[in-house]
Design a protein around this motif. Sequence first.
Motif, mmCIF file in Angstrom:
data_model
loop_
_atom_site.group_PDB
_atom_site.id
_atom_site.type_symbol
_atom_site.label_atom_id
_atom_site.label_comp_id
_atom_site.label_asym_id
_atom_site.label_seq_id
_atom_site.Cartn_x
_atom_site.Cartn_y
_atom_site.Cartn_z
ATOM 1 N N SER A 158 0.829 -1.213 0.000
ATOM 2 C CA SER A 158 0.000 0.000 0.000
ATOM 3 C C SER A 158 0.861 1.260 0.000
ATOM 4 C CB SER A 158 -0.933 -0.017 1.206
ATOM 5 O OG SER A 158 -0.203 -0.069 2.414
ATOM 6 N N ILE A 162 0.761 4.164 -2.970
ATOM 7 C CA ILE A 162 0.551 5.592 -2.680
ATOM 8 C C ILE A 162 1.675 6.422 -3.279
ATOM 9 C CG2 ILE A 162 0.471 7.296 -0.834
ATOM 10 C CD1 ILE A 162 -0.915 5.208 0.894
ATOM 11 N N SER A 165 1.290 6.582 -6.995
ATOM 12 C CA SER A 165 0.193 7.460 -7.408
ATOM 13 C C SER A 165 0.571 8.928 -7.288
ATOM 14 C CB SER A 165 -1.053 7.168 -6.567
ATOM 15 O OG SER A 165 -0.811 7.471 -5.199
#
Length: 308
Positions: A158, A162, A165
């Motif tokens: 995760s 992030i 992104s």
Amino acid sequence: MSTATTRRPVEKDGSSTTANHPGADPDTARRTARGRVAVLHALRYAALLLVLGVMVGPFLWQLSTSLKGLRDQVFGYPPQLLPHEPTLSHYAAVTETVPVLRYATNSLVVAVSCAATNIVFGSMAGYAMARMTFRGRKIVFACFLATIIIPFESILVSEFLIVRSLGINDTLLGVMVPLAVTGLSVLLMRNAFAGLPAEVEEAAVLDGAGEWQRFWRIAMPSVRGTMAVVGIFSFVFAWDDFLWPLVVLSDPGNYTLTVGIQYLSGTFTNDQRVIAAGTMMAVVPLMVLFFSLQRFFFRGVGEGAVKG
């Protein structure tokens, strides 16, 4: 009817045998006590030497291996700690194989930035937890504590998604963002601010000082030792981190020192001396940092920064 009486046995000098019991001799009692104290001290020092050997032994072995010449055995029996032909040629081989200076500079940028952000953001969050009253404060503090016990490997994917992104993967900024502030830094600063006397801030309130002024001019200067502790912990963690930079970085020019040194394992698989020299080059800066700032570290511990 006559009653029989039991007499205590009396020695030749007329004294009772119970009066001469060995346990009643003060000199014997003192010798016994001194013997027990000596045994306890011996056990204590033996335990300290054992812990010292476990903690310092691997470092001394790596240092010895990095200095051994080609004729010195690395895995021989009995183990050879002191090299017969000490040399620094393996350190030169490391610098010729990987751009150590560039990798060390990248690690220094990441470590210094993480230390600064942990001090700033950790202090702000710790002050809010210790001095400010707001709804849900205990829940927020519990969330900070929970981040300490959550393994980083469980949130690695995760974190990477992030960072990707945000478009900062394969950059040093992408390495720094997840390490910008940790729950441990918040906990240390919160305990340090909670230990400050409230009377000082109450006097500042009467003088018209606002929340930011009390934080910046009164609270922050009073916990400099704890800030040093947070800075040292954050610097060491960011410098030693290997898994996260390995996942985020793909350009060799952006590698940190811990990631760049891994190339030695593939290039010099059969020469443990060069690998040991590379690990020493990554560890020595941390030792220099700690020994130069150890007085601030222990002063921060004395402030109660690590107390609950």
